[in-house]
Design an enzyme around this catalytic site. Structure first.
Site, short mmCIF file in Angstrom:
data_model
loop_
_atom_site.label_atom_id
_atom_site.label_comp_id
_atom_site.label_asym_id
_atom_site.label_seq_id
_atom_site.Cartn_x
_atom_site.Cartn_y
_atom_site.Cartn_z
N MET A 93 0.85 -1.17 0.00
CA MET A 93 0.00 0.00 0.00
C MET A 93 0.89 1.24 0.00
SD MET A 93 -2.45 1.15 3.23
CE MET A 93 -2.97 -0.49 3.42
N PRO A 94 0.81 2.07 -1.04
CA PRO A 94 1.64 3.27 -1.08
C PRO A 94 1.11 4.37 -0.15
CG PRO A 94 0.39 3.03 -3.12
CD PRO A 94 0.09 1.84 -2.28
N PHE A 95 2.05 5.08 0.46
CA PHE A 95 1.76 6.24 1.30
C PHE A 95 2.43 7.43 0.64
CE2 PHE A 95 1.37 2.69 4.11
CZ PHE A 95 0.35 3.03 4.99
N ARG B 296 -2.81 5.74 -0.09
CA ARG B 296 -3.02 6.75 0.95
C ARG B 296 -2.30 8.03 0.53
NH1 ARG B 296 -5.83 3.01 1.65
NH2 ARG B 296 -6.09 1.78 3.54
N SER C 84 -6.23 1.20 -2.08
CA SER C 84 -5.05 0.88 -1.27
C SER C 84 -4.06 2.05 -1.19
CB SER C 84 -4.33 -0.34 -1.84
OG SER C 84 -3.68 -0.02 -3.05
#
Length: 66
Positions: free
Chosen positions: A1-3, A40, A38
C-alpha cells in the site's frame, strides 16, 4: 500500500487541494497497478512564512504579485 505525502505552500483553495490529492491517488494506482482503495495520500500545508525561495519567503513573493 503506497503512502504519499504532499507538502504544499498555503494559499490554494479547498477545491484545488481536493483535485490534487485525487489526481495523485489515481496516478499512483495506475502507475503501480494497485486498486486506488489501497493508496493513501495526505497533504501537509506549510505556512507561506515558513518557506524560503530565492531569499524571500513565499508570503513575500505572493505579496509582490498583488
Amino acid at each position: 500500500m503506497p503512502f504519499i505525502q504532499i507538502n504544499l505552500g498555503e494559499g490554494r483553495t479547498a477545491e484545488q487541494k481536493d483535485k490534487l490529492i485525487r489526481a495523485v491517488s489515481a496516478a499512483a494506482a495506475d502507475a503501480i497497478s494497485v486498486p486506488e482503495a489501497s493508496v493513501r495520500v495526505w497533504l501537509v500545508e506549510v505556512p507561506a512564512t515558513e518557506i524560503l525561495v530565492g531569499g524571500q519567503t513565499l508570503a513575500e513573493r505572493q505579496a509582490g504579485r498583488s
